[in-house]
Design an enzyme around this catalytic site. Structure first.
Site, PDB file in Angstrom:
ATOM      1  N   TYR A   1       0.540  -0.637  -0.122  1.00 37.69           N
ATOM      2  CA  TYR A   1       0.042   0.072   0.007  1.00 37.69           C
ATOM      3  C   TYR A   1       0.919   1.261  -0.162  1.00 37.69           C
ATOM      4  CZ  TYR A   1       0.751  -0.762   4.916  1.00 37.69           C
ATOM      5  OH  TYR A   1       1.288  -0.601   6.116  1.00 37.69           O
TER       6      TYR A   1
ATOM      7  N   HIS B   1       5.967  -0.138   1.292  1.00 41.47           N
ATOM      8  CA  HIS B   1       6.031   0.668   1.036  1.00 41.47           C
ATOM      9  C   HIS B   1       7.159   0.498  -0.666  1.00 41.47           C
ATOM     10  CE1 HIS B   1       3.385   2.508   4.121  1.00 41.47           C
ATOM     11  NE2 HIS B   1       4.276   2.636   4.380  1.00 41.47           N
TER      12      HIS B   1
END
Length: 240
Positions: free
Chosen positions: A168, A216
């Site tokens: 995400y 990430h």
């Protein structure tokens, strides 16, 4: 649902709807971003926490912007020359909670039900639910200056901007994309790795070498930021 997989959420959509209803019983449903003035651009400084801010001397430049958005617990005290003192918006999660002054907006990129429950309780009775790290039960802040971003925004950033790279998007990258929606001019500070490729912070000493960005896709996010800068959509200040 996509959002349930991010934090292994076990509660169903009814819990989500209840959390949203409780949220808007306490906070204004429409954030006050201020009215744009005719003939004047609304300028934003998006201030990340990269170590490249250290020694940059950007403090007064950052403070000159109309909106200054900081993330998580990035401090200003002791670092004023490099990061400034002004904070109009601060992006927080339960796990990164800090006290806010009465003129700072609390911004929450909600992606789990707990993120929706937290601001309501943290600014009133207290939030005593456990998380993957210790959570500050209460914070100081202005209940009229709370902005909780729809979880669909994270999905939009992940799918449209990131092409689903990484688990995400990072808080910094979501803040950058949000700023494109609310600002006329976006100036970006404190993003990216240091000269050795470590994603460390200006306010701490890096103990773990080769530190990367966890779930990430920091490399891809920074590549998008550089592209936006080359297109003159944003102005990027790379620091020291």
């Amino acid at each position: 649902m996509w959002w349930k997989r991010l934090q292994y959420e076990r509660r169903n959509f009814n819990y989500y709807k209840t959390a949203v209803a409780n949220l808007f019983a306490v906070f204004p449903p429409v954030p006050d971003l201020g009215k744009p003035s005719p003939g004047k651009c609304r300028t934003c400084a998006v201030v990340g926490n990269s170590v490249n801010l250290r020694g940059s001397g950007y403090g007064s430049l950052i403070d000159s912007h109309d909106i200054v958005i900081r993330m998580n617990g990035g401090p200003t005290t002791g670092y004023e020359k490099d990061v400034g003192t002004k904070t109009t918006h601060r992006v927080l999660y339960p796990e990164s909670a800090v006290d806010l002054d009465n003129s700072t907006h609390l911004v929450v990129f909600a992606f789990k039900i707990q993120d929706l429950e937290w601001p309501t309780k943290a600014l009133t009775t207290g939030f005593y639910t456990t998380s993957h790290r210790k959570v500050k039960p209460k914070i100081n802040g202005n209940k009229d200056l709370v902005m909780v971003v729809n979880p669909a925004f994270m999905k939009y950033v992940h799918e449209i901007w990131m092409k689903r790279r990484g688990k995400y998007p990072s808080t910094g990258f979501m803040t950058l994309i949000l700023s494109l929606h609310i600002c006329d001019e976006v100036h970006v500070f404190g993003f990216g790795a240091d000269s050795n490729g470590n994603w460390s912070h200006y306010f701490e000493v890096l103990k773990k070498k080769n530190y990367r960005t966890g779930p990430h896709s920091g490399t891809n996010e920074y590549a998008i930021l550089k592209r936006l800068a080359s297109e003159q959509t944003v102005t990027l200040y790379k620091g020291s």
